[in-house]
Structures are given as structure tokens and as C-alpha cells.
Enzyme design. Sequence first.
Site, PDB file in Angstrom:
ATOM      1  N   LYS A 288       0.747  -1.256  -0.108  1.00 16.80           N
ATOM      2  CA  LYS A 288      -0.016   0.189   0.049  1.00 16.80           C
ATOM      3  C   LYS A 288       0.802   1.261   0.182  1.00 16.80           C
ATOM      4  O   LYS A 288       1.886   1.122   0.774  1.00 16.80           O
ATOM      5  CB  LYS A 288      -0.839  -0.049   1.384  1.00 16.80           C
ATOM      6  CG  LYS A 288      -2.202   0.703   1.038  1.00 16.80           C
ATOM      7  CD  LYS A 288      -3.393   0.424   2.312  1.00 16.80           C
ATOM      8  CE  LYS A 288      -4.639   1.138   2.016  1.00 16.80           C
ATOM      9  NZ  LYS A 288      -5.184   0.827   3.158  1.00 16.80           N
ATOM     10  N   GLU A 375     -20.251  -5.430   9.518  1.00 23.48           N
ATOM     11  CA  GLU A 375     -21.233  -4.250  10.193  1.00 23.48           C
ATOM     12  C   GLU A 375     -22.224  -5.214  10.586  1.00 23.48           C
ATOM     13  O   GLU A 375     -22.650  -4.866  11.912  1.00 23.48           O
ATOM     14  CB  GLU A 375     -21.612  -3.222   9.584  1.00 23.48           C
ATOM     15  CG  GLU A 375     -20.473  -2.189   8.908  1.00 23.48           C
ATOM     16  CD  GLU A 375     -19.929  -2.573   7.763  1.00 23.48           C
ATOM     17  OE1 GLU A 375     -19.009  -1.626   7.325  1.00 23.48           O
ATOM     18  OE2 GLU A 375     -20.061  -3.638   7.043  1.00 23.48           O
ATOM     19  N   ARG A 403     -26.047  -1.452   6.396  1.00 28.71           N
ATOM     20  CA  ARG A 403     -25.889  -2.844   6.002  1.00 28.71           C
ATOM     21  C   ARG A 403     -26.259  -3.630   7.253  1.00 28.71           C
ATOM     22  O   ARG A 403     -26.348  -4.942   7.110  1.00 28.71           O
ATOM     23  CB  ARG A 403     -24.293  -3.074   5.731  1.00 28.71           C
ATOM     24  CG  ARG A 403     -23.778  -1.915   4.886  1.00 28.71           C
ATOM     25  CD  ARG A 403     -22.392  -2.589   4.428  1.00 28.71           C
ATOM     26  NE  ARG A 403     -22.232  -3.063   3.298  1.00 28.71           N
ATOM     27  CZ  ARG A 403     -21.240  -3.576   2.798  1.00 28.71           C
ATOM     28  NH1 ARG A 403     -19.892  -3.174   3.194  1.00 28.71           N
ATOM     29  NH2 ARG A 403     -21.165  -4.628   1.823  1.00 28.71           N
TER      30      ARG A 403
END
Length: 635
Positions: A288, A375, A403
Site C-alpha cells: 500500500k 457491520e 448494512r
Amino acid sequence: MVPPPNGRELLQHVVRPGDVSRLNAEELAALAGELRRVIIEQCSEGGGHLAPSLGVVELTLALFKAFNLEEDRLIWDVGHQAYAHKLLTGRAADFHSLRKLGGVSGFPRMAESPYDHFGVGHASTSISAALGMALARDLAGKKNEVVAVIGDGSMTSGLAYEGLNQAGGMGSKMVVVLNDNEMSISKNVGALSNFLSRKLSRPAPQRFKREFESWLSNIPRIGKDLAMFARRSEDSLKSFFTPGMLFEAFRFTYVGPVDGHDIPALVDVFEQTKGMDRPVLVHVLTKKGKGYDPAETNPTYFHGVGRFEPETGLAPIKLGGGPKSYTEVFGESLCRLADKDPKIVAITAAMPEGTGTDCFRKRHPERFVDVGICEPHAVTFAAGLATRGFTPAVAIYSTFLQRSYDQVVHDVCLQGLDVKFFLDRAGLVGEDGATHHGVFDIAYMRHVPGLTFMAPKDEAELAQMVATAMATPGPMAVRYPRGVGIGAEAADEPELLPIGQGELLREGADAVIVALGSRVYPALECAQELEAEHGLSVAVFNARFIKPLPEAQLLELAGQFKRILTAEEGCLAGGFGSAVMEFYADQGALSGIDFRRVGIPDQFIEHGAAKELRAKAGVDKAGIKAAVLKLCGRG
């Protein structure tokens, strides 16, 4: 030849994905450098998801080299990493407008480009979407490839595994690229794993494997046992050297790990997978922030970053400390309460820094849980904690709590459990756009029985609401906006708020604005200007509570005013204004009242600066002012 700094010698000739396929290895390496420079330059000026996009530059080029995006389908999970994709698909000239009002979106959008094959913004959807496209291809009798690129973070979500399970069961021809920028694998093991997986994935060995298994199976009496032993032997070998057994269990052919910054190696692997008629998972290792030292050193900070100096990676120096953000006030308030109450547990879904719970993690690590991008699990996990006498504080962005709707209803509220929800980024969040605006939470939560729901006018009131929520039995929720408010200092020992009571902040005679949360101070400013400019006397009432409504006070206002306007930074359909209007209608109090609402209209709001978006939606001070003037016959 590697281009000079800020050069676009190669990029300027890339108009569509097919232009990449004609480049040789040296030109692809040079183009990777150009892409990185453009992405860093743009993010330094306008912010954005820098580290994720830098980490997949070579992977993007390899995908474009190996696949034909005129026919093949490419789905990026979440889309944080799609900047190189956008630059290579005809948007380089407009890339300076990234995340600006009317400009290029920060996420893939089907309406923006024919090469954005699926709109994204929330995690873990790519495999399911790709499987749908694969089945559509098969039903239509076509032969195109379908590729989903998903990060290791998104692979923490159950939705990703639901997609893997279905894809493996159906045996559909598709490729899942696992972009792994966290797992640490040594070079020797990685190289050997790469060698084994690549050799085993070639068409000839695969065909031989199937024919050999068929031959073994047909041996009388012992054939099936021999075939099973052969399969287990291969699985044992691969599981010893690679992490691929998990994916093989889902009936995916595992390939990798592969160096995600080695374009020729990636192209070679992708060319091989195109010849396979079954689900394939290619495990790619990337870094990253690759190619930009500050982002490589601190990928979390540069995941989603504001303006910075490209030479150093440092943000512009701000004069003075400035007020604390709502997020910081929430985090500090929760920590102070947890210092005294050992039953408080903080839960977040892959967002400790974003939700302000990172301070809780440092002070009470044994009572802090990051569940990853899960979630729904976070809410039910909290419900389980609550059954045993703990008080979980679930901190999730408003848009992501969508969600978990079923879990909020059935696992928490239906059982009356003592779970507290803190909805950060409620309202319009700005440059991240439609997938991230928190404008639906009022509508999807206010109708749930047993839930108390609040919204603060400023930071001090947020601290009061955090304390009130944690001290009040039963399901509680607080929504608050992104960024800073007016700088109201929170008390060390905030007073608890009486449930279902608001406050009249300004007297008036001509009309009243019943404002909620972030719209309270714009309503106050509006009332002051209306009096100074038009001689109108407008009262302002801070509702504080979405549920239960401050019913007695609302009835008093209905008896005093014949013109009532509600103001909220949430959707009008089913929102706070609707709740007030429904209450008045049920009480027979609407007769003779001119009632109007200000809120987010029935449309998806795109990306741009939050101030611009509020103005466009008509929920800023000017919009409220115009609505009051119209209500009073002055518009």
C-alpha cells in the site's frame, strides 16, 4: 525512456484500455511511473484515496494488458484503488476535477464511463457482482472474462464469502484477484508457492490432472479411493507451501502468491487463467502506498488523505489548534465514561481512527473490538454482549450501518437490548459522494420500536448525548456530522438530557423553525438575518430528539405558530420532518397550519465539497432562509 517529473508522454496517448495492451514491458514500467506522479500530484491538491491507488498501479496495468475491457468485465471492490483505472480509461484530461462537484468521481460509477463495469463504494460486493455477470454471460452464450479485484480488508466481510461459496458451487468461469497488502510471506516460501501454483494452474497440467483422476476413478474397487488420495496429496502439498487451501475449499483454483508489482509475472498469470473454465483466485501481494515513501511508511494516514505537500507528505500547517471534530469529541467522551464504567465496550468495523475509537483502543484495549468490515456481525456481537450485562457502544458511519438494518431491528431492538449506536458522518460528507453520504439513517431507524434516537446541535451537546445514551437503559442511537462544529466546549461531566425534550433557542412571532442536529445553527443565523433584512420574527426550536419526539413542546409550538418549518440534513422521505408532520396529523393539529420541510430531496446527491452540496440540496442557511420567506409569503 522514463519520462521527466510530471510528464505524461505515454499517458497522453492512452485513451482506452486497448492502448495499454500494445505497450511493451519497458513502456509499461514507464507508464507506471507517470500514473504514480499524476495520482500523487492530484491527491496532494485535492485529497483522496492515495495509498490504495498507488499500491495497485502495476496490477492495473497488468489487468489492462491481459484482458480486453471492451468485452471482458472488471469489477473493483470498494473502488478506493481505482484511480489508475480512471486515468487509463479516458479520464486523464479531467483528472484534476477528481472528487469535485461535477467532476470525476472518487469511485467507479457506471454512469461515468463504459469501463466502470459496476458502481461501488461499500466493501465486499465485487465477487457477488462478478458472479452475476458471469452467469449473464453464460446465459447469453458469450465467452468474455469476468474479473473481480478485492482487497484483503474486504475479504473480512461475510458477503465476500457468500459470493465465493456460490461461485464455487456453480463452478462459473471467473477470476477473483485477491489484492493482499497486509499478509507477510517470506521470499523463499513465496517464490516456491508461486512456482507450484503457476505450474499446477497451466492448462496442460490441469487437463492431465482431470484425465488422471478419471482414469484412477475407473479402476475397479480401489479407483475412487486412489483418486481421493491423489487429490488429498496435492492439497497437502499446496497447503504446506501456500495459503490457498481456504480458497480450494470453496472450489476455486488457487494461483499465487504473485508479486503485485511485477507486471510481466502478473500478465503471465492472467494469460494462464484465461484458459481455465472454472473459478480461479489469483493471490497478489502488493504494498500500500507503493512508490511514495510517506504513504508506504504511513499507509493508514494516506488511505484517505486531505491536502499535503507532495515533496514531504506533510499537511499544510494550520494556525492555532482549532476546534475538535465531532468524532474526537465522541471518542473522548466515551473514553471518560469507560474510565469509570468497566462494563462499557467499544466496537467498530475497521474504522478505529475514522470513528474516534482509537483512543479507546489505547486506554482500554481489553474492551475494544474491531470486527473488520462486518457491520452486521458488529451489531449482533454487541447484542450478545448486552445479554450478559455489558454496555456496547457500536461506532459506525451512518452509510455503513445501513448494512446492519436487520440486526438493528431483530437482534437489538426487538429484544430491547442495551446497545448504543453512534452514527458518525451523518448528513452530507462531501467528496466521497453518494455511496458515503449519511442521509438515510433517520428514515431507516426512526420507525423501529423501542429505539431512542438523538442528534446534537454542537459538540457540547454531543458529549451530553453520549453520556445520556450510555446511562439510559435500552437501545439508543446518536447521529452527528463529519468534521467540526462551532467549537462548543464539552463539559468534563456533561449533564444528562431529559428524554424526548428539546429547547427553544429563539423567540419569535411570525414562524418557527424546528431544526435538528447540524441544521440548528444555520437556522439561528437565518432567523437573525430574516429579522434584520425583512423584519420577520422567527423562532428556532432545537428538537434534539428524533425519537421520541418532543411531543408536548411540538404541540405548544403548533398552538403558538401558524407557520412551521422543519430543517434536517437527512432525506425528506420518511425523515424528521415527516415524523413531525405525522405527529401533528395524528393529533389533529395541522388544521390552519402552513407546514413546510427542508431536507435532502428524493435523489442521490453526488460528490463535491460539503458546503456546495448543502447549497445545491437547499439545506444550507440560504436554503432555509428561502424556505422561510416562501412560507411567510415573501418568496
